[in-house]
Scaffold this motif. Structure first.
Motif, short mmCIF file in Angstrom:
data_model
loop_
_atom_site.label_atom_id
_atom_site.label_comp_id
_atom_site.label_asym_id
_atom_site.label_seq_id
_atom_site.Cartn_x
_atom_site.Cartn_y
_atom_site.Cartn_z
N ASN A 175 39.85 36.95 53.27
CA ASN A 175 39.11 36.16 52.27
C ASN A 175 39.00 34.62 52.73
O ASN A 175 38.10 33.97 52.56
N VAL A 185 36.43 37.50 47.59
CA VAL A 185 37.25 38.38 46.48
C VAL A 185 37.04 37.55 45.23
O VAL A 185 36.75 36.40 44.97
N ASP A 186 36.52 38.47 44.27
CA ASP A 186 36.10 37.87 42.90
C ASP A 186 37.50 37.81 42.12
O ASP A 186 38.03 38.96 41.48
N TRP A 187 38.12 36.64 42.31
CA TRP A 187 39.30 36.21 41.80
C TRP A 187 39.30 36.54 40.06
O TRP A 187 40.42 36.80 39.70
N LYS A 188 38.49 36.19 39.41
CA LYS A 188 38.19 36.50 38.14
C LYS A 188 38.81 37.60 37.79
O LYS A 188 39.34 37.81 36.82
N LEU A 189 38.01 38.70 38.40
CA LEU A 189 38.16 40.09 38.25
C LEU A 189 39.64 40.46 38.63
O LEU A 189 40.13 41.45 37.74
N VAL A 190 40.15 40.07 39.57
CA VAL A 190 41.49 40.24 39.92
C VAL A 190 42.62 39.86 38.88
O VAL A 190 43.35 40.67 38.37
N GLU A 191 42.21 38.54 38.33
CA GLU A 191 43.04 38.02 37.34
C GLU A 191 42.97 38.95 36.01
O GLU A 191 43.84 39.10 35.50
N ARG A 192 41.69 39.20 35.47
CA ARG A 192 41.61 40.22 34.37
C ARG A 192 42.12 41.52 34.52
O ARG A 192 43.10 41.87 33.60
N ASP A 193 42.09 42.19 35.81
CA ASP A 193 42.91 43.32 36.01
C ASP A 193 44.12 43.24 36.04
O ASP A 193 45.14 44.11 35.25
N VAL A 194 44.75 42.31 36.29
CA VAL A 194 46.43 41.90 36.54
C VAL A 194 46.67 41.64 35.06
O VAL A 194 47.83 42.25 34.64
N ASN A 195 45.96 40.80 34.32
CA ASN A 195 46.38 40.54 32.79
C ASN A 195 46.47 41.75 32.29
O ASN A 195 47.22 42.07 31.23
#
Length: 70
Positions: free
Chosen positions: A3, A10-20
């Motif tokens: 990356n 990497v779609d970091w917003k998607l990663v953050e949503r899934d982690v949350n």
């Protein structure tokens, strides 16, 4: 690394949503102070893997700590 160098995006917003979402599920399950059988079996698998691969585990831990220190 891929990356950072631009090979992948990497779609970091998607990663953050899934982690949350995962955090919320863990908080929900841990509020009853019971560990679900799925989590217990996965933890047991990880512990078994780490015990069988001590060299790999040590190398990863050392590299991780060096990376965090720099």
């Amino acid at each position: 690394v891929a990356n950072h160098t631009g090979y992948i995006k990497v779609d970091w917003k998607l990663v953050e949503r899934d982690v949350n979402k995962a955090k919320q599920q863990l908080k929900f399950h841990s509020s009853g102070n019971k560990v679900s059988p799925e989590v217990k079996s996965k933890v047991d698998e990880v512990i078994t893997f780490l015990k069988k691969n001590v060299i790999l585990t040590g190398g990863f831990a050392g590299g991780f700590l060096l990376g965090m220190a720099s």
